[in-house]
Design an enzyme around this catalytic site. Structure first.
Site, mmCIF file in Angstrom:
data_model
loop_
_atom_site.group_PDB
_atom_site.id
_atom_site.type_symbol
_atom_site.label_atom_id
_atom_site.label_comp_id
_atom_site.label_asym_id
_atom_site.label_seq_id
_atom_site.Cartn_x
_atom_site.Cartn_y
_atom_site.Cartn_z
ATOM 1 N N PRO A 187 0.830 -1.205 0.000
ATOM 2 C CA PRO A 187 0.000 0.000 0.000
ATOM 3 C C PRO A 187 0.871 1.265 0.000
ATOM 4 O O PRO A 187 1.867 1.336 0.726
ATOM 5 C CB PRO A 187 -0.787 -0.110 1.316
ATOM 6 N N ARG A 230 -1.641 16.552 -9.960
ATOM 7 C CA ARG A 230 -2.597 15.470 -10.185
ATOM 8 C C ARG A 230 -3.863 15.911 -10.936
ATOM 9 O O ARG A 230 -4.445 15.125 -11.658
ATOM 10 C CB ARG A 230 -2.936 14.759 -8.867
ATOM 11 N N TYR A 264 -4.428 13.970 -14.173
ATOM 12 C CA TYR A 264 -5.507 12.975 -14.142
ATOM 13 C C TYR A 264 -6.895 13.551 -13.899
ATOM 14 O O TYR A 264 -7.847 12.790 -13.719
ATOM 15 C CB TYR A 264 -5.282 11.943 -13.010
ATOM 16 N N CYS A 278 2.963 29.322 -15.182
ATOM 17 C CA CYS A 278 2.616 30.025 -16.401
ATOM 18 C C CYS A 278 1.999 29.054 -17.396
ATOM 19 O O CYS A 278 2.626 28.664 -18.378
ATOM 20 C CB CYS A 278 3.881 30.657 -16.964
HETATM 21 N N1 LLP Z 1 3.245 -1.474 -5.938
HETATM 22 C C1 LLP Z 1 3.524 -1.197 -7.230
HETATM 23 C C2 LLP Z 1 4.300 -2.142 -7.999
HETATM 24 C C3 LLP Z 1 3.066 -0.010 -7.800
HETATM 25 O O1 LLP Z 1 3.343 0.238 -9.079
HETATM 26 C C4 LLP Z 1 2.335 0.904 -7.030
HETATM 27 C C5 LLP Z 1 1.867 2.173 -7.594
HETATM 28 C C6 LLP Z 1 2.064 0.586 -5.677
HETATM 29 C C7 LLP Z 1 2.535 -0.618 -5.179
HETATM 30 C C8 LLP Z 1 1.302 1.486 -4.763
HETATM 31 O O2 LLP Z 1 0.004 1.723 -5.200
HETATM 32 P P1 LLP Z 1 -1.009 2.554 -4.260
HETATM 33 O O3 LLP Z 1 -1.272 1.693 -3.052
HETATM 34 O O4 LLP Z 1 -0.314 3.816 -3.889
HETATM 35 O O5 LLP Z 1 -2.190 2.773 -5.106
HETATM 36 N N2 LLP Z 1 0.820 8.806 -9.538
HETATM 37 C C9 LLP Z 1 -0.465 8.132 -9.496
HETATM 38 C C10 LLP Z 1 -0.370 6.789 -8.848
HETATM 39 C C11 LLP Z 1 0.621 5.869 -9.529
HETATM 40 C C12 LLP Z 1 0.752 4.552 -8.851
HETATM 41 C C13 LLP Z 1 1.900 3.796 -9.401
HETATM 42 N N3 LLP Z 1 2.157 2.540 -8.772
HETATM 43 C C14 LLP Z 1 -1.455 9.042 -8.758
HETATM 44 O O6 LLP Z 1 -1.066 10.137 -8.365
HETATM 45 O O7 LLP Z 1 -2.601 8.680 -8.604
#
Ligand code: LLP
Length: 433
Positions: A292, A331, A335, A362
């Site tokens: 997580p 973000r 997104y 800018c």
């Molecule tokens: N493990 C792996 C292999 C991952 O690629 C990721 C996230 C995680 C764990 C953790 O995922 P989480 O629990 O945080 O959802 N920049 C994007 C999110 C990109 C996530 C990339 N990988 C955003 O701001 O929403």
């Protein structure tokens, strides 16, 4: 009342985080300011750990995905909580190492790790290198051989589940830059190859099906696909895969539209499925890892800004300009992510306006959000954007040569700096004229 439970309003009508008045934090440390609540971070870690203990008999490890928010203080907190770490670059790895993080609890990810990164991981004794492709396997074998070491690896597998659509789909995710595909046989061939290569030991398999996911079913399905693959490997190659890393992706509440699933429920359902299938296939129960990121860090953080001015364009919209923007939170630009906002110094007033919050970069697309309900704001007010603890600081940039904000940690009613605010000297530090 707020999306995160550590937020409240005090007797002055000011927003508080972890019991501290956010307007005081803005005054003391300046804005823009990232504020992280250490107590909530720790609580989130414990709830993940407890759920593994409760439903999987403690045979697992929670690895915080440090890409969500990484700095020395955060690595130290994870270390103290007995949590492992998912890192994806030598920068994250170095940060962990600089606080003496136990490397046996580190998972090193990435779809194109450089030789330097792999060598650093070997030198540090990283517990699990998550190998993404055959090129990496071969390079790693060579580099480990040169270093006279044997390294533990996991394979990143594409389980063929797309959890990002509204109704998740079972197949069709071969098109990803990450990992080995199951359907094509690529993953199975790669396992055979790993068993032949010296200096690497295949300890496990890994999958990650996406981020900000609200459904439990795709996680359960991913676990099922992976256990079936583990059984196939045992049956056809006589090799027992000991560990299964199910990645991260648990959704959090950014606005009232979001309804996250309790982590407990997720772990319960996944554990039931894994145990049931292992029994059926006569496969030993694997050691489970989860990663997580957002769900540990995001709810614990807010960003504070000062309003520089308000532009009302009749019949069109009202722009509220703040002293940060896409440089500290890209973000929305990337997104169209939604956030809740509060005028921190007027938090007990009703949200009577709907505004667009614009940054100072800018660029027209430099927005924190559009159609955001908020109290009536004016120049000098402090605005808090909520649930910004993940993928904000870690994705910040120096666009327009804007220095990055400080990160302040609050804990037990006290605050301290975790990352210093960048200054103008930092901005030109690497310039050569
Ligand atoms: N493990 C792996 C292999 C991952 O690629 C990721 C996230 C995680 C764990 C953790 O995922 P989480 O629990 O945080 O959802 N920049 C994007 C999110 C990109 C996530 C990339 N990988 C955003 O701001 O929403």
């Amino acid at each position: 009342m707020f999306v995160s439970k550590n937020l409240s309003v005090n007797e002055n009508g000011h927003l508080t985080i972890g019991g501290i008045d956010t307007t005081q934090l803005a005054k003391k440390y300046g804005t823009p300011l990232y504020v992280m609540d250490e107590d909530l971070i720790r609580e989130n870690c414990r709830s993940f750990k407890d759920s593994i203990d409760r439903y999987y008999g403690g045979e697992g490890l929670v690895c915080y995905a440090s890409k969500a928010f990484c700095c020395k203080a955060m690595c130290r907190i994870m270390m103290e909580e007995g949590i492992g770490l998912d890192v994806v670059s030598e920068g994250e790895l170095f940060t962990a190492s600089s606080v003496g993080f136990p490397m046996d609890k580190v998972c090193f990810h990435g779809n194109n790790k450089t030789d330097e990164e792999l060598s650093l991981a070997i030198r540090y004794g990283v517990g699990r290198i998550i190998v993404d492709n055959i090129y990496e396997l071969e390079r790693l074998g060579r580099l480990a051989g040169e270093a006279g070491k044997k390294v533990g690896i996991m394979y990143r597998i594409k389980p063929g589940i797309d959890a990002h659509t509204h109704d998740f789909i079972r197949t069709g995710q071969i098109d990803s830059k990450f990992g080995f595909a199951l359907e094509t046989g690529e993953a199975f061939e790669a396992v055979k190859k790993a068993l032949e290569i010296e200096n690497v030991e295949l300890v496990g398999l890994h999958c990650h099906i996406g981020s900000q996911i609200f459904d439990i079913d795709p996680f359960v399905l991913a676990a099922e696909v992976m256990i079936n693959f583990i059984a196939k490997i045992r049956d056809e190659l006589g090799f027992e895969v000991k560990e299964l890393n199910l990645g991260g992706g648990f959704g959090i509440k950014y606005t009232d539209d979001d309804t996250p699933v309790p982590y407990d429920k997720y772990m319960e359902n996944v554990s039931v499925k894994v145990k049931e299938l292992c029994k059926e296939k006569n496969v030993s129960l694997p050691f489970i890892l989860i990663e997580p990121g957002r769900s540990i860090a995001a709810p614990a953080g807010i960003t504070l800004y000062t309003v520089g001015g308000v532009k009302n364009i009749p019949n069109i919209r009202t722009y509220v300009s703040v002293d940060g923007g896409m440089c500290d939170n890209p973000r929305y630009a990337l997104y169209k992510s939604k956030y809740d906002v509060v005028a921190a110094n007027k938090a007990s007033e009703p949200k009577s306006e709907t505004v667009t919050i614009a940054g100072k970069c800018c660029e027209s697309g430099d927005l924190i959000g559009e159609g955001m309900p908020i109290q009536k704001v004016e120049e000098g007010d402090i605005i808090a954007v909520l649930a910004t603890g993940a993928y904000n600081y870690s994705m910040s940039s120096n666009y327009n040569r804007i220095p990055k904000p400080a990160v302040v940690m609050v804990k037990g009613g006290e605050s301290r700096i975790a990352v210093m605010r960048e200054n103008l000297e930092d901005i030109v530090r690497n310039d050569v004229d």
